[in-house]
Scaffold this motif. Structure first.
Motif, PDB file in Angstrom:
ATOM      1  N   THR A 229     -36.491 -14.131  30.183  1.00 14.86           N
ATOM      2  CA  THR A 229     -36.439 -15.580  29.992  1.00 14.86           C
ATOM      3  C   THR A 229     -36.703 -15.929  28.535  1.00 14.86           C
ATOM      4  OG1 THR A 229     -37.142 -15.960  32.266  1.00 14.86           O
ATOM      5  CG2 THR A 229     -37.462 -17.773  30.719  1.00 14.86           C
ATOM      6  N   PHE A 230     -37.673 -15.253  27.937  1.00 17.46           N
ATOM      7  CA  PHE A 230     -37.983 -15.493  26.527  1.00 17.46           C
ATOM      8  C   PHE A 230     -36.797 -15.113  25.643  1.00 17.46           C
ATOM      9  CE2 PHE A 230     -39.438 -13.748  22.466  1.00 17.46           C
ATOM     10  CZ  PHE A 230     -40.003 -14.886  21.912  1.00 17.46           C
ATOM     11  N   ILE A 231     -36.264 -13.914  25.853  1.00 18.87           N
ATOM     12  CA  ILE A 231     -35.134 -13.444  25.039  1.00 18.87           C
ATOM     13  C   ILE A 231     -33.937 -14.375  25.197  1.00 18.87           C
ATOM     14  CG2 ILE A 231     -33.419 -11.597  24.798  1.00 18.87           C
ATOM     15  CD1 ILE A 231     -35.706  -9.614  25.492  1.00 18.87           C
ATOM     16  N   ASN A 232     -33.691 -14.813  26.436  1.00 11.89           N
ATOM     17  CA  ASN A 232     -32.534 -15.673  26.686  1.00 11.89           C
ATOM     18  C   ASN A 232     -32.617 -17.008  25.956  1.00 11.89           C
ATOM     19  OD1 ASN A 232     -31.475 -13.728  28.299  1.00 11.89           O
ATOM     20  ND2 ASN A 232     -31.741 -14.825  30.210  1.00 11.89           N
TER      21      ASN A 232
ATOM     22  N   LEU B  34     -25.311 -10.459  27.273  1.00 13.56           N
ATOM     23  CA  LEU B  34     -24.911  -9.375  28.178  1.00 13.56           C
ATOM     24  C   LEU B  34     -25.896  -8.216  28.080  1.00 13.56           C
ATOM     25  CD1 LEU B  34     -21.062  -9.370  27.524  1.00 13.56           C
ATOM     26  CD2 LEU B  34     -22.219 -10.098  29.627  1.00 13.56           C
ATOM     27  N   TRP B  35     -26.285  -7.884  26.853  1.00 18.34           N
ATOM     28  CA  TRP B  35     -27.244  -6.798  26.662  1.00 18.34           C
ATOM     29  C   TRP B  35     -28.587  -7.141  27.300  1.00 18.34           C
ATOM     30  CZ3 TRP B  35     -31.972  -7.017  24.232  1.00 18.34           C
ATOM     31  CH2 TRP B  35     -32.651  -5.800  24.179  1.00 18.34           C
ATOM     32  N   SER B  36     -29.066  -8.353  27.082  1.00 14.69           N
ATOM     33  CA  SER B  36     -30.369  -8.761  27.619  1.00 14.69           C
ATOM     34  C   SER B  36     -30.410  -8.620  29.133  1.00 14.69           C
ATOM     35  CB  SER B  36     -30.664 -10.210  27.209  1.00 14.69           C
ATOM     36  OG  SER B  36     -31.799 -10.699  27.872  1.00 14.69           O
TER      37      SER B  36
ATOM     38  N   LEU C 123     -33.838 -17.381  22.902  1.00 11.55           N
ATOM     39  CA  LEU C 123     -33.824 -17.213  21.450  1.00 11.55           C
ATOM     40  C   LEU C 123     -32.508 -17.687  20.848  1.00 11.55           C
ATOM     41  CD1 LEU C 123     -35.375 -13.641  21.117  1.00 11.55           C
ATOM     42  CD2 LEU C 123     -36.496 -15.830  20.630  1.00 11.55           C
ATOM     43  N   ASP C 124     -32.615 -18.230  19.649  1.00 11.58           N
ATOM     44  CA  ASP C 124     -31.396 -18.583  18.923  1.00 11.58           C
ATOM     45  C   ASP C 124     -30.552 -17.325  18.777  1.00 11.58           C
ATOM     46  OD1 ASP C 124     -32.165 -21.193  18.580  1.00 11.58           O
ATOM     47  OD2 ASP C 124     -33.006 -20.880  16.590  1.00 11.58           O
ATOM     48  N   GLY C 125     -29.279 -17.471  18.936  1.00 16.20           N
ATOM     49  CA  GLY C 125     -28.383 -16.329  18.824  1.00 16.20           C
ATOM     50  C   GLY C 125     -28.075 -15.711  20.173  1.00 16.20           C
ATOM     51  N   VAL C 126     -29.011 -15.780  21.102  1.00 18.94           N
ATOM     52  CA  VAL C 126     -28.755 -15.305  22.465  1.00 18.94           C
ATOM     53  C   VAL C 126     -28.342 -16.505  23.305  1.00 18.94           C
ATOM     54  CG1 VAL C 126     -29.720 -14.206  24.524  1.00 18.94           C
ATOM     55  CG2 VAL C 126     -30.386 -13.392  22.258  1.00 18.94           C
ATOM     56  N   SER C 127     -29.179 -17.507  23.319  1.00 14.17           N
ATOM     57  CA  SER C 127     -28.897 -18.782  24.004  1.00 14.17           C
ATOM     58  C   SER C 127     -28.237 -18.587  25.366  1.00 14.17           C
ATOM     59  CB  SER C 127     -28.029 -19.670  23.116  1.00 14.17           C
ATOM     60  OG  SER C 127     -28.670 -19.901  21.888  1.00 14.17           O
ATOM     61  N   ASP C 128     -28.939 -17.899  26.244  1.00 17.75           N
ATOM     62  CA  ASP C 128     -28.412 -17.616  27.583  1.00 17.75           C
ATOM     63  C   ASP C 128     -29.277 -18.303  28.635  1.00 17.75           C
ATOM     64  OD1 ASP C 128     -26.784 -16.478  29.537  1.00 17.75           O
ATOM     65  OD2 ASP C 128     -27.917 -14.614  29.589  1.00 17.75           O
ATOM     66  N   GLU C 129     -29.541 -19.581  28.437  1.00 15.05           N
ATOM     67  CA  GLU C 129     -30.445 -20.299  29.328  1.00 15.05           C
ATOM     68  C   GLU C 129     -29.983 -20.306  30.778  1.00 15.05           C
ATOM     69  OE1 GLU C 129     -29.554 -21.610  26.355  1.00 15.05           O
ATOM     70  OE2 GLU C 129     -31.446 -21.724  25.261  1.00 15.05           O
ATOM     71  N   THR C 130     -28.680 -20.267  31.015  1.00 16.07           N
ATOM     72  CA  THR C 130     -28.166 -20.320  32.384  1.00 16.07           C
ATOM     73  C   THR C 130     -27.907 -18.942  32.975  1.00 16.07           C
ATOM     74  OG1 THR C 130     -25.872 -20.475  31.655  1.00 16.07           O
ATOM     75  CG2 THR C 130     -27.077 -22.553  31.969  1.00 16.07           C
ATOM     76  N   GLY C 131     -27.961 -17.895  32.150  1.00 16.21           N
ATOM     77  CA  GLY C 131     -27.744 -16.540  32.648  1.00 16.21           C
ATOM     78  C   GLY C 131     -26.292 -16.154  32.829  1.00 16.21           C
ATOM     79  N   VAL C 132     -25.379 -16.895  32.219  1.00 17.01           N
ATOM     80  CA  VAL C 132     -23.955 -16.565  32.365  1.00 17.01           C
ATOM     81  C   VAL C 132     -23.227 -16.442  31.029  1.00 17.01           C
ATOM     82  CG1 VAL C 132     -23.743 -17.546  34.681  1.00 17.01           C
ATOM     83  CG2 VAL C 132     -23.300 -18.985  32.684  1.00 17.01           C
TER      84      VAL C 132
ATOM     85  N   GLU D  15     -43.903  -3.635  33.202  1.00 10.00           N
ATOM     86  CA  GLU D  15     -42.518  -3.538  33.675  1.00 10.00           C
ATOM     87  C   GLU D  15     -42.198  -4.635  34.686  1.00 10.00           C
ATOM     88  OE1 GLU D  15     -40.227  -1.582  32.538  1.00 10.00           O
ATOM     89  OE2 GLU D  15     -41.281   0.054  31.568  1.00 10.00           O
ATOM     90  N   GLU D  16     -43.145  -4.952  35.541  1.00  9.61           N
ATOM     91  CA  GLU D  16     -42.897  -5.955  36.576  1.00  9.61           C
ATOM     92  C   GLU D  16     -42.769  -7.362  35.989  1.00  9.61           C
ATOM     93  OE1 GLU D  16     -42.019  -5.302  39.503  1.00  9.61           O
ATOM     94  OE2 GLU D  16     -43.118  -3.639  40.351  1.00  9.61           O
ATOM     95  N   ALA D  17     -43.231  -7.561  34.767  1.00  7.00           N
ATOM     96  CA  ALA D  17     -43.139  -8.881  34.128  1.00  7.00           C
ATOM     97  C   ALA D  17     -41.816  -9.066  33.383  1.00  7.00           C
ATOM     98  CB  ALA D  17     -44.325  -9.082  33.184  1.00  7.00           C
ATOM     99  N   LEU D  18     -40.883  -8.154  33.571  1.00  5.86           N
ATOM    100  CA  LEU D  18     -39.599  -8.241  32.871  1.00  5.86           C
ATOM    101  C   LEU D  18     -38.894  -9.588  32.996  1.00  5.86           C
ATOM    102  CD1 LEU D  18     -38.052  -4.721  33.348  1.00  5.86           C
ATOM    103  CD2 LEU D  18     -38.496  -5.864  31.194  1.00  5.86           C
ATOM    104  N   PRO D  19     -38.934 -10.242  34.146  1.00  3.41           N
ATOM    105  CA  PRO D  19     -38.252 -11.547  34.202  1.00  3.41           C
ATOM    106  C   PRO D  19     -38.772 -12.520  33.143  1.00  3.41           C
ATOM    107  CG  PRO D  19     -38.814 -10.810  36.407  1.00  3.41           C
ATOM    108  CD  PRO D  19     -39.474  -9.847  35.445  1.00  3.41           C
ATOM    109  N   THR D  20     -40.052 -12.451  32.849  1.00  2.05           N
ATOM    110  CA  THR D  20     -40.618 -13.332  31.831  1.00  2.05           C
ATOM    111  C   THR D  20     -40.078 -12.973  30.458  1.00  2.05           C
ATOM    112  OG1 THR D  20     -42.619 -13.523  33.146  1.00  2.05           O
ATOM    113  CG2 THR D  20     -42.785 -14.180  30.852  1.00  2.05           C
ATOM    114  N   TYR D  21     -39.988 -11.682  30.171  1.00  2.00           N
ATOM    115  CA  TYR D  21     -39.471 -11.258  28.869  1.00  2.00           C
ATOM    116  C   TYR D  21     -38.010 -11.658  28.723  1.00  2.00           C
ATOM    117  CZ  TYR D  21     -43.523  -8.201  29.575  1.00  2.00           C
ATOM    118  OH  TYR D  21     -44.756  -7.708  29.865  1.00  2.00           O
TER     119      TYR D  21
END
Length: 167
Positions: free
Chosen positions: A103-106, A124-126, A108-117, A95-101
């Motif tokens: 970052t990985f999800i962000n 938004l879901w991620s 991914l193609d289709g999510v493409s949330d590298e900047t977090g905005v 659970e504490e490693a969530l930031p890493t997960y």
């Protein structure tokens, strides 16, 4: 000493970032589901104010009985088998490693949330999912610390190594 720190920070394996890991057809399908996700997945997320928080289950130090609550928690925790504590520690580390997960999800193609905005439904879901899930690690971390039965410094070092290694 500086070289020792640098060596710890160097990745053990080199990964090449693939910017488009999905075939174009799959990416188009994923993007076409954005509206579906907006209407079917985002509503499943609870508002922060309606969600439980770790402090709902932990000793309340704003009250005069906070220290007594810890003693009671420790008394009950003495009965927890070591095997169960090991499982709780493993879960907490995950659970504490969530930031890493996230970052990985962000990335991914289709999510493409590298900047977090990004305002895409998947992004938004991620972010909201990560915020919800973060509560689990917070609760487990504090609970395990209050039990007095876990070497938290070793656990914290493990978490730092895990996140620092990119996983």
């Amino acid at each position: 000493e500086d070289e020792k720190v640098r060596e710890q920070l160097r990745p053990r394996e080199r990964h090449v970032r693939v910017t488009h890991s999905m075939a174009q057809e799959k990416l188009e399908i994923f993007r076409s589901l954005d509206s579906w996700a907006e209407h079917n997945i985002l509503p499943l997320l609870k508002p922060v104010e309606a969600s439980w928080q770790p402090s709902d289950f932990l000793p309340d130090f704003s009250s005069n009985s906070g220290h007594e609550q810890v003693k009671e928690l420790q008394k009950r925790a003495k009965e927890i088998p070591d095997d169960c504590l090991i499982c709780l520690v493993g879960d907490m580390i995950t659970e504490e490693a969530l930031p890493t997960y996230q970052t990985f999800i962000n990335g991914l193609d289709g999510v493409s949330d590298e900047t977090g905005v990004s305002q895409s439904s998947w992004a938004l879901w991620s972010r909201a999912w990560t915020a919800e899930e973060n509560r689990h690690g917070d609760l487990l971390n504090k609970y395990l610390m209050y039990t007095g039965r876990v070497d938290m410094k070793q656990v914290e070092k493990t978490i730092q190594y895990l996140i620092g290694s990119g996983m």
